[in-house]
Design a protein around this motif. Structure first.
Motif, PDB file in Angstrom:
ATOM      1  N   ASP A 199      21.779  -5.793 -13.681  1.00 18.15           N
ATOM      2  CA  ASP A 199      21.746  -6.904 -12.624  1.00 18.15           C
ATOM      3  C   ASP A 199      21.380  -7.160 -11.551  1.00 18.15           C
ATOM      4  O   ASP A 199      20.597  -7.263 -10.696  1.00 18.15           O
ATOM      5  CB  ASP A 199      22.974  -5.947 -11.243  1.00 18.15           C
ATOM      6  CG  ASP A 199      24.290  -5.087 -12.353  1.00 18.15           C
ATOM      7  OD1 ASP A 199      24.120  -5.734 -12.768  1.00 18.15           O
ATOM      8  OD2 ASP A 199      24.233  -3.990 -12.164  1.00 18.15           O
ATOM      9  N   GLY A 200      20.444  -8.332 -12.146  1.00 16.97           N
ATOM     10  CA  GLY A 200      19.060  -8.601 -11.797  1.00 16.97           C
ATOM     11  C   GLY A 200      18.087  -8.698 -12.532  1.00 16.97           C
ATOM     12  O   GLY A 200      17.828  -8.666 -13.456  1.00 16.97           O
ATOM     13  N   LEU A 201      16.723  -9.186 -12.230  1.00 19.09           N
ATOM     14  CA  LEU A 201      15.538  -9.334 -12.639  1.00 19.09           C
ATOM     15  C   LEU A 201      14.184  -8.281 -11.500  1.00 19.09           C
ATOM     16  O   LEU A 201      13.968  -8.649 -11.092  1.00 19.09           O
ATOM     17  CB  LEU A 201      15.303 -10.414 -12.424  1.00 19.09           C
ATOM     18  CG  LEU A 201      13.985 -11.706 -13.062  1.00 19.09           C
ATOM     19  CD1 LEU A 201      14.183 -11.109 -14.897  1.00 19.09           C
ATOM     20  CD2 LEU A 201      13.422 -13.037 -12.436  1.00 19.09           C
ATOM     21  N   TYR A 202      13.401  -7.981 -13.054  1.00 21.38           N
ATOM     22  CA  TYR A 202      12.515  -7.371 -12.587  1.00 21.38           C
ATOM     23  C   TYR A 202      11.024  -8.961 -11.886  1.00 21.38           C
ATOM     24  O   TYR A 202      11.234  -9.346 -13.957  1.00 21.38           O
ATOM     25  CB  TYR A 202      12.075  -6.000 -13.279  1.00 21.38           C
ATOM     26  CG  TYR A 202      12.476  -4.771 -13.342  1.00 21.38           C
ATOM     27  CD1 TYR A 202      12.487  -3.868 -12.528  1.00 21.38           C
ATOM     28  CD2 TYR A 202      13.896  -4.773 -14.177  1.00 21.38           C
ATOM     29  CE1 TYR A 202      13.351  -3.068 -12.054  1.00 21.38           C
ATOM     30  CE2 TYR A 202      14.668  -3.476 -13.688  1.00 21.38           C
ATOM     31  CZ  TYR A 202      14.007  -2.919 -12.568  1.00 21.38           C
ATOM     32  OH  TYR A 202      15.147  -1.577 -12.827  1.00 21.38           O
ATOM     33  N   VAL A 203       9.931  -8.237 -11.261  1.00 21.23           N
ATOM     34  CA  VAL A 203       9.031  -9.509 -11.761  1.00 21.23           C
ATOM     35  C   VAL A 203       8.192  -8.356 -11.325  1.00 21.23           C
ATOM     36  O   VAL A 203       7.907  -7.958 -10.595  1.00 21.23           O
ATOM     37  CB  VAL A 203       9.270 -10.785 -10.065  1.00 21.23           C
ATOM     38  CG1 VAL A 203       8.194 -11.330 -10.745  1.00 21.23           C
ATOM     39  CG2 VAL A 203      10.594 -11.195 -10.101  1.00 21.23           C
ATOM     40  N   ASN A 204       6.953  -8.206 -12.427  1.00 16.69           N
ATOM     41  CA  ASN A 204       5.228  -7.777 -12.002  1.00 16.69           C
ATOM     42  C   ASN A 204       4.681  -8.380 -11.308  1.00 16.69           C
ATOM     43  O   ASN A 204       4.590 -10.098 -11.527  1.00 16.69           O
ATOM     44  CB  ASN A 204       4.752  -7.851 -13.333  1.00 16.69           C
ATOM     45  CG  ASN A 204       5.450  -6.776 -13.979  1.00 16.69           C
ATOM     46  OD1 ASN A 204       6.651  -5.740 -13.488  1.00 16.69           O
ATOM     47  ND2 ASN A 204       4.958  -7.335 -15.785  1.00 16.69           N
ATOM     48  N   ILE A 205       3.881  -8.229 -10.392  1.00 18.69           N
ATOM     49  CA  ILE A 205       3.494  -8.954  -9.231  1.00 18.69           C
ATOM     50  C   ILE A 205       1.585  -8.127  -8.697  1.00 18.69           C
ATOM     51  O   ILE A 205       2.181  -7.232  -9.166  1.00 18.69           O
ATOM     52  CB  ILE A 205       4.071  -8.765  -7.810  1.00 18.69           C
ATOM     53  CG1 ILE A 205       5.097  -9.286  -7.696  1.00 18.69           C
ATOM     54  CG2 ILE A 205       3.301  -8.867  -6.916  1.00 18.69           C
ATOM     55  CD1 ILE A 205       5.674 -10.478  -7.276  1.00 18.69           C
ATOM     56  N   HIS A 206       1.327  -9.188  -8.924  1.00 19.10           N
ATOM     57  CA  HIS A 206      -0.470  -8.449  -8.268  1.00 19.10           C
ATOM     58  C   HIS A 206      -0.722  -9.628  -6.738  1.00 19.10           C
ATOM     59  O   HIS A 206      -0.165 -10.375  -6.393  1.00 19.10           O
ATOM     60  CB  HIS A 206      -1.863  -9.517  -9.358  1.00 19.10           C
ATOM     61  CG  HIS A 206      -2.504  -8.999  -8.760  1.00 19.10           C
ATOM     62  ND1 HIS A 206      -3.614  -7.704  -8.533  1.00 19.10           N
ATOM     63  CD2 HIS A 206      -3.481  -9.636  -8.317  1.00 19.10           C
ATOM     64  CE1 HIS A 206      -4.794  -8.282  -8.312  1.00 19.10           C
ATOM     65  NE2 HIS A 206      -4.747  -8.641  -8.125  1.00 19.10           N
ATOM     66  N   ALA A 207      -0.305  -8.367  -5.865  1.00 16.83           N
ATOM     67  CA  ALA A 207      -1.141  -8.537  -4.815  1.00 16.83           C
ATOM     68  C   ALA A 207      -2.370  -8.443  -4.565  1.00 16.83           C
ATOM     69  O   ALA A 207      -3.082  -8.503  -4.745  1.00 16.83           O
ATOM     70  CB  ALA A 207       0.068  -7.424  -3.716  1.00 16.83           C
ATOM     71  N   GLN A 208      -1.761 -10.036  -3.427  1.00 17.47           N
ATOM     72  CA  GLN A 208      -3.601  -9.982  -2.227  1.00 17.47           C
ATOM     73  C   GLN A 208      -3.129 -10.455  -1.412  1.00 17.47           C
ATOM     74  O   GLN A 208      -3.074 -11.466  -0.694  1.00 17.47           O
ATOM     75  CB  GLN A 208      -4.523 -11.913  -3.200  1.00 17.47           C
ATOM     76  CG  GLN A 208      -5.005 -12.220  -2.619  1.00 17.47           C
ATOM     77  CD  GLN A 208      -5.648 -13.108  -3.033  1.00 17.47           C
ATOM     78  OE1 GLN A 208      -5.009 -14.135  -3.143  1.00 17.47           O
ATOM     79  NE2 GLN A 208      -7.054 -13.833  -2.650  1.00 17.47           N
ATOM     80  N   PRO A 209      -3.593  -8.938  -0.748  1.00 16.32           N
ATOM     81  CA  PRO A 209      -2.848  -9.351   1.585  1.00 16.32           C
ATOM     82  C   PRO A 209      -5.289  -9.892   1.417  1.00 16.32           C
ATOM     83  O   PRO A 209      -5.404  -9.621   1.109  1.00 16.32           O
ATOM     84  CB  PRO A 209      -3.054  -7.500   1.588  1.00 16.32           C
ATOM     85  CG  PRO A 209      -4.189  -6.725  -0.445  1.00 16.32           C
ATOM     86  CD  PRO A 209      -3.378  -7.642  -0.726  1.00 16.32           C
ATOM     87  N   HIS A 249      -1.306 -13.940 -12.906  1.00 11.36           N
ATOM     88  CA  HIS A 249      -2.836 -12.661 -12.937  1.00 11.36           C
ATOM     89  C   HIS A 249      -2.896 -11.953 -14.254  1.00 11.36           C
ATOM     90  O   HIS A 249      -1.469 -10.883 -13.722  1.00 11.36           O
ATOM     91  CB  HIS A 249      -3.007 -11.651 -11.753  1.00 11.36           C
ATOM     92  CG  HIS A 249      -3.881 -11.184 -11.678  1.00 11.36           C
ATOM     93  ND1 HIS A 249      -5.578 -11.371 -11.261  1.00 11.36           N
ATOM     94  CD2 HIS A 249      -4.488  -9.794 -11.841  1.00 11.36           C
ATOM     95  CE1 HIS A 249      -6.336 -10.449 -11.345  1.00 11.36           C
ATOM     96  NE2 HIS A 249      -5.676  -9.152 -11.632  1.00 11.36           N
ATOM     97  N   GLY A 250      -3.499 -11.714 -15.635  1.00 13.63           N
ATOM     98  CA  GLY A 250      -3.230 -11.087 -16.788  1.00 13.63           C
ATOM     99  C   GLY A 250      -1.097 -11.308 -16.707  1.00 13.63           C
ATOM    100  O   GLY A 250      -0.832 -12.516 -16.678  1.00 13.63           O
ATOM    101  N   ASP A 251      -0.008 -10.068 -16.198  1.00 14.41           N
ATOM    102  CA  ASP A 251       1.394 -10.036 -16.656  1.00 14.41           C
ATOM    103  C   ASP A 251       2.257 -10.348 -16.203  1.00 14.41           C
ATOM    104  O   ASP A 251       2.834  -9.476 -15.521  1.00 14.41           O
ATOM    105  CB  ASP A 251       1.454  -9.070 -18.074  1.00 14.41           C
ATOM    106  CG  ASP A 251       1.347  -7.706 -17.091  1.00 14.41           C
ATOM    107  OD1 ASP A 251       0.491  -7.459 -16.329  1.00 14.41           O
ATOM    108  OD2 ASP A 251       2.210  -7.096 -17.634  1.00 14.41           O
ATOM    109  N   ALA A 252       1.367 -11.003 -14.636  1.00 17.99           N
ATOM    110  CA  ALA A 252       2.000 -10.677 -13.502  1.00 17.99           C
ATOM    111  C   ALA A 252       1.700 -12.081 -12.555  1.00 17.99           C
ATOM    112  O   ALA A 252       0.960 -12.613 -12.961  1.00 17.99           O
ATOM    113  CB  ALA A 252       1.137  -9.184 -12.244  1.00 17.99           C
ATOM    114  N   LEU A 253       3.243 -11.994 -11.371  1.00 15.89           N
ATOM    115  CA  LEU A 253       2.475 -12.946 -10.301  1.00 15.89           C
ATOM    116  C   LEU A 253       1.699 -12.980  -9.768  1.00 15.89           C
ATOM    117  O   LEU A 253       1.541 -12.042  -8.931  1.00 15.89           O
ATOM    118  CB  LEU A 253       4.187 -13.846  -9.976  1.00 15.89           C
ATOM    119  CG  LEU A 253       4.762 -14.486 -10.867  1.00 15.89           C
ATOM    120  CD1 LEU A 253       5.899 -14.844 -10.126  1.00 15.89           C
ATOM    121  CD2 LEU A 253       4.354 -15.538 -11.421  1.00 15.89           C
ATOM    122  N   LYS A 254       0.309 -14.056  -9.411  1.00 20.64           N
ATOM    123  CA  LYS A 254      -0.406 -13.402  -8.249  1.00 20.64           C
ATOM    124  C   LYS A 254      -0.241 -13.740  -6.884  1.00 20.64           C
ATOM    125  O   LYS A 254       0.134 -15.679  -6.640  1.00 20.64           O
ATOM    126  CB  LYS A 254      -2.105 -13.890  -8.331  1.00 20.64           C
ATOM    127  CG  LYS A 254      -2.366 -13.673  -7.922  1.00 20.64           C
ATOM    128  CD  LYS A 254      -3.846 -13.673  -7.520  1.00 20.64           C
ATOM    129  CE  LYS A 254      -5.116 -13.151  -6.819  1.00 20.64           C
ATOM    130  NZ  LYS A 254      -6.863 -13.000  -7.489  1.00 20.64           N
TER     131      LYS A 254
END
Length: 101
Positions: A12-22, A33-38
């Motif tokens: 029922d959806g999609l997991y997304v890896n995130i690299h946060a830049q606050p 950023h590696g295996d994540a969206l920055k």
């Protein structure tokens, strides 16, 4: 690493890896950023403000409601996994279009 490493279809959806830049000047998708969206957001990483900003940014970019985007893990880390509720293959297509745009 490719975008496919950052996206995992779930029930029922999609997991997304995130690299946060606050604390950035303005919200933006900064690529991989590696295996994540920055994802850069202006809000500070305190009291969940950056998490909420990332959720809003992704929801707005993919034309989803705020309720359709959850932080599944990594609440206090730069490394997060979001869950996008909906059809996983359609969400993947929307995300890929957004990244290309």
């Amino acid at each position: 690493m490719s975008i496919d490493d950052a996206l995992i279809e779930g029930k029922d959806g999609l997991y997304v890896n995130i690299h946060a830049q606050p604390g950035a000047r303005k919200p933006a998708l900064r690529g991989m950023h590696g295996d994540a969206l920055k994802i850069a957001v202006a809000e500070a990483a305190q009291d969940g403000k950056a998490n909420e900003a990332i959720v809003r940014f992704i929801a707005d970019a993919l034309n989803l409601s705020r309720a359709d985007v959850d932080v599944a893990s990594g609440h206090t880390s730069r490394r997060k996994r979001l869950f996008l509720h909906g059809d996983g293959s359609e969400l993947r297509a929307r995300l890929l279009l957004w990244m290309d745009g």
